[in-house]
Scaffold this active site. Structure first.
Site, mmCIF file in Angstrom:
data_model
loop_
_atom_site.group_PDB
_atom_site.id
_atom_site.type_symbol
_atom_site.label_atom_id
_atom_site.label_comp_id
_atom_site.label_asym_id
_atom_site.label_seq_id
_atom_site.Cartn_x
_atom_site.Cartn_y
_atom_site.Cartn_z
ATOM 1 N N ARG A 221 0.844 -1.188 0.000
ATOM 2 C CA ARG A 221 0.000 0.000 0.000
ATOM 3 C C ARG A 221 0.887 1.249 0.000
ATOM 4 N NH1 ARG A 221 -3.479 -2.836 -1.561
ATOM 5 N NH2 ARG A 221 -5.488 -3.295 -0.597
ATOM 6 N N HIS A 269 -0.826 0.039 -9.828
ATOM 7 C CA HIS A 269 -1.495 -0.888 -8.893
ATOM 8 C C HIS A 269 -2.007 -2.117 -9.651
ATOM 9 C CE1 HIS A 269 -3.744 -1.160 -4.815
ATOM 10 N NE2 HIS A 269 -3.555 -2.362 -5.319
HETATM 11 P P1 NAP Z 1 -1.599 -11.806 4.745
HETATM 12 O O1 NAP Z 1 -1.685 -13.230 4.307
HETATM 13 O O2 NAP Z 1 -2.527 -11.310 5.795
HETATM 14 O O3 NAP Z 1 -0.089 -11.582 5.220
HETATM 15 C C1 NAP Z 1 0.311 -10.426 5.889
HETATM 16 C C2 NAP Z 1 1.719 -10.644 6.423
HETATM 17 O O4 NAP Z 1 2.178 -9.421 6.989
HETATM 18 C C3 NAP Z 1 1.765 -11.691 7.537
HETATM 19 O O5 NAP Z 1 2.935 -12.476 7.404
HETATM 20 C C4 NAP Z 1 1.843 -10.840 8.793
HETATM 21 O O6 NAP Z 1 2.510 -11.457 9.889
HETATM 22 C C5 NAP Z 1 2.660 -9.665 8.291
HETATM 23 N N1 NAP Z 1 2.468 -8.499 9.161
HETATM 24 C C6 NAP Z 1 1.310 -7.874 9.484
HETATM 25 N N2 NAP Z 1 1.536 -6.842 10.330
HETATM 26 C C7 NAP Z 1 2.872 -6.849 10.561
HETATM 27 C C8 NAP Z 1 3.726 -6.058 11.370
HETATM 28 N N3 NAP Z 1 3.253 -5.053 12.107
HETATM 29 N N4 NAP Z 1 5.041 -6.342 11.383
HETATM 30 C C9 NAP Z 1 5.527 -7.388 10.654
HETATM 31 N N5 NAP Z 1 4.776 -8.177 9.862
HETATM 32 C C10 NAP Z 1 3.459 -7.903 9.818
HETATM 33 O O7 NAP Z 1 -1.770 -10.826 3.496
HETATM 34 P P2 NAP Z 1 -1.497 -11.125 1.951
HETATM 35 O O8 NAP Z 1 -2.637 -11.804 1.322
HETATM 36 O O9 NAP Z 1 -0.151 -11.740 1.815
HETATM 37 O O10 NAP Z 1 -1.489 -9.624 1.384
HETATM 38 C C11 NAP Z 1 -0.585 -8.656 1.869
HETATM 39 C C12 NAP Z 1 -0.926 -7.274 1.369
HETATM 40 O O11 NAP Z 1 -0.619 -7.152 -0.017
HETATM 41 C C13 NAP Z 1 -2.401 -6.887 1.425
HETATM 42 O O12 NAP Z 1 -2.790 -6.481 2.715
HETATM 43 C C14 NAP Z 1 -2.497 -5.775 0.408
HETATM 44 O O13 NAP Z 1 -2.263 -4.517 1.033
HETATM 45 C C15 NAP Z 1 -1.349 -6.064 -0.545
HETATM 46 N N6 NAP Z 1 -1.814 -6.425 -1.901
HETATM 47 C C16 NAP Z 1 -1.455 -5.639 -2.953
HETATM 48 C C17 NAP Z 1 -1.843 -5.986 -4.230
HETATM 49 C C18 NAP Z 1 -1.421 -5.177 -5.423
HETATM 50 O O14 NAP Z 1 -1.904 -5.405 -6.534
HETATM 51 N N7 NAP Z 1 -0.507 -4.248 -5.273
HETATM 52 C C19 NAP Z 1 -2.634 -7.130 -4.443
HETATM 53 C C20 NAP Z 1 -2.994 -7.891 -3.346
HETATM 54 C C21 NAP Z 1 -2.574 -7.536 -2.070
HETATM 55 P P3 NAP Z 1 1.910 -12.792 10.588
HETATM 56 O O15 NAP Z 1 2.142 -13.899 9.568
HETATM 57 O O16 NAP Z 1 2.746 -12.962 11.770
HETATM 58 O O17 NAP Z 1 0.464 -12.533 10.833
HETATM 59 C C1 GLV Z 2 -5.224 -5.231 -4.027
HETATM 60 O O1 GLV Z 2 -4.535 -4.289 -3.799
HETATM 61 C C2 GLV Z 2 -5.720 -6.120 -3.027
HETATM 62 O O2 GLV Z 2 -5.636 -5.787 -1.838
HETATM 63 O O3 GLV Z 2 -6.214 -7.195 -3.403
#
Ligand code: NAP
Ligand code: GLV
Length: 306
Positions: A221, A269
């Site tokens: 983000r 994005h």
């Molecule tokens: P997820 O499965 O919830 O994983 C989040 C990870 O971040 C977990 O390993 C979590 O730790 C870690 N985390 C959270 N808070 C933290 C902190 N304060 N310090 C250190 N580590 C922390 O999420 P995901 O599905 O992988 O997605 C991650 C993010 O990618 C989304 O929230 C979104 O913002 C972004 N995203 C972007 C796009 C794009 O097109 N640019 C697309 C999809 C997603 P734990 O494992 O210990 O809980």
């Molecule tokens: C895209 O940014 C998502 O959070 O899926």
């Protein structure tokens, strides 16, 4: 069962058709103000009016992985918020990040510039041992990215909130371990959710701890990154550059310095898009599991913020 669909800037019609096909006996419709109450909602950035009117909702399915925008609304405490759990996003994220890392490591921007002027000129091979990649966030997307980077034999570090044990990946966890993680990292990939703890986490203090010649890839983000701190560290020579897919304001305003900066690559994005068919299939599967009284993945903990 009543299902309502409420999207900001996205046509709900194909989603209505997909859900209706999966649940022929259900009433499925795109939300309009004043619409009848529904049991389940499928949303992307809905207005507060939607939440305030739809008081009978049991489940809110977000058609993205990140729920930061949703959690800014006033939501009833009993409402179950469910995010997308991969649904075809992790492979897209792995290809985007590997592409950015390899383009930087192999200096392909330089070769592109040479080609424009017809120049045949080799760059000295660099050692991947000097290019440790640190993945912040080892969740659904971060773990997949870290494993993809290992295939190219980069040293890979990972950073998360809770402890992890991933073969071949040097794992760090918790705020106290952040300096060690950063100092062991040259190419930083951000894949954390945006929460109160992570907002502005990529700032002068943290980014200056990356190894000299560091590189930043932000695919999570825009509000994780303090824009002017990144630019200052690139201009001072501490950082070599950045690839950015997400921004504090989207679309990125035409006057923003990131557009023109020679060492910053901007994409709109798009690193991991929501894939409609995969997402509908996942949401349908979760609705069916809930009907059977089973637990599902991707339920958001509002206190954690993700
Ligand atoms: P997820 O499965 O919830 O994983 C989040 C990870 O971040 C977990 O390993 C979590 O730790 C870690 N985390 C959270 N808070 C933290 C902190 N304060 N310090 C250190 N580590 C922390 O999420 P995901 O599905 O992988 O997605 C991650 C993010 O990618 C989304 O929230 C979104 O913002 C972004 N995203 C972007 C796009 C794009 O097109 N640019 C697309 C999809 C997603 P734990 O494992 O210990 O809980
Ligand atoms: C895209 O940014 C998502 O959070 O899926």
């Amino acid at each position: 069962m009543n299902i309502t669909i409420c999207f900001d800037k996205l046509d709900p019609a194909p989603w209505v058709r997909g859900l209706q096909q999966a649940f022929p006996a259900a009433s499925v419709s795109a939300w309009t103000p004043g619409a009848a109450p529904a049991d389940h909602a499928i949303v992307w950035a809905p207005p507060q009016q939607f939440i305030d009117e739809q008081t009978g909702l049991q489940t809110l399915f977000n058609i993205g992985a990140g729920v930061d925008a949703l959690l800014q609304l006033r939501l009833p405490p009993t409402l179950k918020v469910v995010r997308l759990d991969d649904a075809g996003m992790s492979v897209q994220m792995a290809e985007y990040v590997c592409h950015a890392v390899i383009r930087h490591f192999r200096e392909f921007d330089g070769y592109d510039a040479d080609a424009v002027s017809g120049k045949w000129s080799y760059r000295k091979p660099r050692s991947r041992a000097d290019f440790a990649v640190g993945v912040m966030g080892l969740g659904v997307l971060g773990e997949r990215v870290a494993k993809a980077l290992q295939l190219f034999e980069f040293p890979v570090n990972g950073y998360s909130r809770s402890p992890k044990d991933l073969p071949g990946i040097r794992c760090f966890h918790g705020a106290q371990a952040l300096p060690d993680f950063l100092q062991a990292t040259r190419v930083l990939v951000n894949l954390m959710p945006l929460t109160a703890e992570t907002e502005n986490i990529l700032n002068h203090g943290t980014l200056s701890q990356l190894q000299k010649g560091g590189y930043v890839i932000n695919v999570a983000r825009g509000k994780h990154l303090v824009d002017e701190d990144l630019i200052a560290l690139i201009n001072s020579g501490h950082l070599a550059g950045a690839t950015l897919d997400v921004f504090r304001t989207e679309p990125l305003p035409a006057s923003h310095p990131f557009w023109q900066h020679p060492r910053i690559t901007v994409t709109p994005h798009t690193s991991a898009r929501t894939l409609r068919e995969e997402s509908i299939a996942q949401i349908v599967g979760k609705m069916q599991a809930l009907q059977r009284g089973e637990a599902i993945n991707g339920v958001v903990d509002p206190r954690r913020g993700y």
